[in-house]
Motif scaffolding. Structure first.
Motif, PDB file in Angstrom:
ATOM      1  N   ASP A 148       0.826  -1.184  -0.153  1.00  0.00           N
ATOM      2  CA  ASP A 148       0.003  -0.030   0.023  1.00  0.00           C
ATOM      3  C   ASP A 148       0.902   1.057   0.030  1.00  0.00           C
ATOM      4  N   GLU A 149       1.028   1.915  -1.178  1.00  0.00           N
ATOM      5  CA  GLU A 149       1.932   3.003  -1.376  1.00  0.00           C
ATOM      6  C   GLU A 149       1.522   4.125  -0.349  1.00  0.00           C
ATOM      7  N   ASP A 150       0.410   4.439  -0.125  1.00  0.00           N
ATOM      8  CA  ASP A 150      -0.089   5.514   0.724  1.00  0.00           C
ATOM      9  C   ASP A 150       0.473   5.426   2.089  1.00  0.00           C
ATOM     10  N   ALA A 151       0.290   4.114   2.665  1.00  0.00           N
ATOM     11  CA  ALA A 151       0.605   3.737   3.853  1.00  0.00           C
ATOM     12  C   ALA A 151       2.221   3.739   3.985  1.00  0.00           C
ATOM     13  N   ILE A 152       2.767   3.178   3.163  1.00  0.00           N
ATOM     14  CA  ILE A 152       4.440   3.403   3.013  1.00  0.00           C
ATOM     15  C   ILE A 152       4.853   4.661   3.273  1.00  0.00           C
ATOM     16  N   ALA A 153       4.350   5.673   2.334  1.00  0.00           N
ATOM     17  CA  ALA A 153       4.513   7.168   2.481  1.00  0.00           C
ATOM     18  C   ALA A 153       4.287   7.464   3.490  1.00  0.00           C
ATOM     19  N   ALA A 154       3.218   7.097   4.421  1.00  0.00           N
ATOM     20  CA  ALA A 154       2.835   7.629   5.504  1.00  0.00           C
ATOM     21  C   ALA A 154       3.587   7.013   6.751  1.00  0.00           C
ATOM     22  N   SER A 155       4.616   6.424   6.692  1.00  0.00           N
ATOM     23  CA  SER A 155       5.377   5.673   7.548  1.00  0.00           C
ATOM     24  C   SER A 155       6.831   6.422   7.775  1.00  0.00           C
ATOM     25  N   GLU A 156       7.381   6.243   9.047  1.00  0.00           N
ATOM     26  CA  GLU A 156       8.913   6.804   9.281  1.00  0.00           C
ATOM     27  C   GLU A 156       9.762   5.606   8.885  1.00  0.00           C
ATOM     28  N   PHE A 157       9.478   4.570   8.899  1.00  0.00           N
ATOM     29  CA  PHE A 157      10.559   3.241   8.616  1.00  0.00           C
ATOM     30  C   PHE A 157       9.510   2.259   8.200  1.00  0.00           C
ATOM     31  N   VAL A 158      10.354   1.626   7.110  1.00  0.00           N
ATOM     32  CA  VAL A 158       9.800   0.078   6.546  1.00  0.00           C
ATOM     33  C   VAL A 158      10.802  -0.740   6.905  1.00  0.00           C
ATOM     34  N   TYR A 159      10.275  -1.898   6.962  1.00  0.00           N
ATOM     35  CA  TYR A 159      11.113  -3.281   7.795  1.00  0.00           C
ATOM     36  C   TYR A 159      10.959  -4.288   6.800  1.00  0.00           C
ATOM     37  N   LEU A 160      12.037  -4.809   6.201  1.00  0.00           N
ATOM     38  CA  LEU A 160      11.852  -6.033   5.487  1.00  0.00           C
ATOM     39  C   LEU A 160      12.483  -7.204   6.071  1.00  0.00           C
ATOM     40  N   GLU A 161      11.681  -8.345   6.001  1.00  0.00           N
ATOM     41  CA  GLU A 161      12.209  -9.504   6.814  1.00  0.00           C
ATOM     42  C   GLU A 161      12.971 -10.520   5.743  1.00  0.00           C
ATOM     43  N   GLY A 162      14.232 -10.772   6.134  1.00  0.00           N
ATOM     44  CA  GLY A 162      15.023 -11.669   5.321  1.00  0.00           C
ATOM     45  C   GLY A 162      14.220 -12.821   4.738  1.00  0.00           C
ATOM     46  N   TYR A 163      13.324 -13.606   5.583  1.00  0.00           N
ATOM     47  CA  TYR A 163      12.764 -14.598   5.301  1.00  0.00           C
ATOM     48  C   TYR A 163      11.967 -14.324   3.783  1.00  0.00           C
ATOM     49  N   LEU A 164      11.809 -13.464   3.494  1.00  0.00           N
ATOM     50  CA  LEU A 164      10.982 -13.201   2.165  1.00  0.00           C
ATOM     51  C   LEU A 164      12.006 -13.578   0.918  1.00  0.00           C
ATOM     52  N   VAL A 165      13.119 -13.813   1.281  1.00  0.00           N
ATOM     53  CA  VAL A 165      14.011 -14.026  -0.044  1.00  0.00           C
ATOM     54  C   VAL A 165      13.718 -15.592  -0.492  1.00  0.00           C
ATOM     55  N   SER A 166      13.242 -16.441   0.267  1.00  0.00           N
ATOM     56  CA  SER A 166      13.036 -17.713  -0.395  1.00  0.00           C
ATOM     57  C   SER A 166      11.827 -17.661  -1.607  1.00  0.00           C
ATOM     58  N   SER A 167      11.112 -16.888  -1.521  1.00  0.00           N
ATOM     59  CA  SER A 167       9.931 -16.579  -2.522  1.00  0.00           C
ATOM     60  C   SER A 167      10.518 -15.903  -3.674  1.00  0.00           C
ATOM     61  N   ASP A 168      10.299 -16.040  -5.157  1.00  0.00           N
ATOM     62  CA  ASP A 168      10.460 -15.059  -5.959  1.00  0.00           C
ATOM     63  C   ASP A 168       9.422 -13.812  -5.839  1.00  0.00           C
ATOM     64  N   SER A 169       8.001 -14.135  -5.651  1.00  0.00           N
ATOM     65  CA  SER A 169       7.090 -12.896  -5.563  1.00  0.00           C
ATOM     66  C   SER A 169       7.564 -12.186  -4.590  1.00  0.00           C
ATOM     67  N   ALA A 170       7.653 -12.808  -3.357  1.00  0.00           N
ATOM     68  CA  ALA A 170       7.922 -11.967  -2.074  1.00  0.00           C
ATOM     69  C   ALA A 170       9.462 -11.150  -1.968  1.00  0.00           C
ATOM     70  N   ARG A 171      10.331 -11.762  -2.612  1.00  0.00           N
ATOM     71  CA  ARG A 171      11.580 -11.095  -2.673  1.00  0.00           C
ATOM     72  C   ARG A 171      11.427  -9.858  -3.557  1.00  0.00           C
ATOM     73  N   ALA A 172      10.529  -9.904  -4.780  1.00  0.00           N
ATOM     74  CA  ALA A 172      10.380  -8.751  -5.728  1.00  0.00           C
ATOM     75  C   ALA A 172       9.425  -7.733  -4.973  1.00  0.00           C
TER      76      ALA A 172
END
Length: 334
Positions: A148-172
């Motif tokens: 959700d780009e609006d929610a992202i823009a309305a945030s101070e920090f984004v946090y990415l979980e390394g576990y997402l790397v195991s799936s192509d769509s999640a990594r993208a």
């Protein structure tokens, strides 16, 4: 202008079942101790069947690494958003209810797809080490459409979980989240999540890091594995070009923090650990809460160390909501 969210996180949505097991059980079933292993639903059911009569589940909680982090930040007094994917099933219903009860906003409040929601079997040995077998289910297909780009823009920090790397769509999706955050001037953070992610998906993590993040979280094993070095200090030096600040947790040795200029040592609180599941997630949640509430990196590290030390004395990846406020008052006096 004050942002709507302190932390916007993207990660796997899992319902955790936690059980106590012996080392002999792990050996007998040929399980890799201390790591997160991805399995299919049949293998997970096989493990559940093997556990029957050997161990009673301690608790069921909505989990996933980044989910635990954003819930912790929320309980300290921050505002959070969790982007994820669960199915239109009982497990998914439980997950969304639990997340909303914690006061975290999510993209999963509307119509959900048919399928099977993700589950994680967390096995705790007497030395407090956690060994996880995860069936991602529909969470494996989490993708850019969950952002959700609006929610992202309305945030101070984004946090990415390394576990997402195991799936192509999640990594993208993780790469896209970092790019959207950069576009809107939102600070970025990433956690390596697990030594197995570093061991098997190093190139994918490098892709997720891009030109570097504002804050990198890792533990010592992940840092040594990613940099192929043999000391925490050497690993820290090798990681510096990938980030503008860095936190390396070291269990009972506390944490090394590089604030972009100097390296600081933050000591752990000596405790009798019974369950380390979620300790890194709690550390990151407390740290992000402190940074987004006007505190420096050392103070953030002190709050995070105290919170994770408290967490490992209890079973489960989370503390009761009121315990966060006790830790906050104890460390920050507020």
């Amino acid at each position: 202008m004050e942002k709507k969210y302190h932390v916007y996180a993207l990660g796997n949505a899992l319902v955790d079942t936690e059980v106590e097991v012996t080392d002999e059980f792990l050996t007998r079933l040929d399980l890799s101790k201390g790591l997160m292993t991805l399995v299919d639903e049949a293998r997970q059911q096989e493990l559940v069947a093997a556990l029957a009569g050997e161990a009673e589940p301690h608790k069921h909680t909505c989990g996933g690494s980044a989910c635990n982090t954003v819930v912790a930040a929320r309980h300290f007094g921050g505002r959070g958003y969790y982007a994820c994917k669960v199915a239109a099933d009982d497990t998914g219903d439980f997950f969304v209810r639990d997340l909303q009860a914690a006061g975290v906003d999510t993209n999963m409040t509307g119509t959900r797809e048919d399928g099977v929601s993700g589950k994680c079997l967390v096995m705790i040995t007497p030395d407090a080490e956690r060994t996880m077998h995860t069936f991602l289910g529909i969470s494996q297909s989490v993708g850019e459409q969950e952002l959700d780009e609006d929610a992202i823009a309305a945030s101070e920090f984004v946090y990415l979980e390394g576990y997402l790397v195991s799936s192509d769509s999640a990594r993208a999706a993780a790469v896209r989240l970092r790019q959207l955050a950069e576009k809107h001037g939102v600070r970025t953070s990433l956690t390596f999540s697990d030594p197995a992610m570093v061991q098997f998906f190093r190139d994918g993590l490098t892709e997720m890091l891009g030109d570097g993040v504002d804050l990198l979280f890792c533990n010592e094993a992940e840092a040594l594995g990613y940099t192929d070095t043999d000391s925490p200090q050497a690993a820290l030096e090798a990681l510096k070009p990938l980030c503008r600040a860095l936190v390396m947790t070291r269990g009972a040795e506390g944490a090394l923090i590089w604030d972009g200029e100097r390296v600081h040592q933050v000591d752990a609180t000596p405790v009798k650990a019974i369950d380390t599941n979620g300790a890194g997630d709690m550390f990151a949640g407390a740290y992000l809460y402190a940074l987004t509430h006007g505190h420096d990196h050392v103070t953030a590290g002190r709050l995070a160390a105290a919170a994770s030390s408290r967490l490992v004395t209890e079973f489960g990846p989370r503390l009761p909501a009121e315990a966060h406020l006790e830790v906050r008052k104890q460390v920050l006096g507020e």
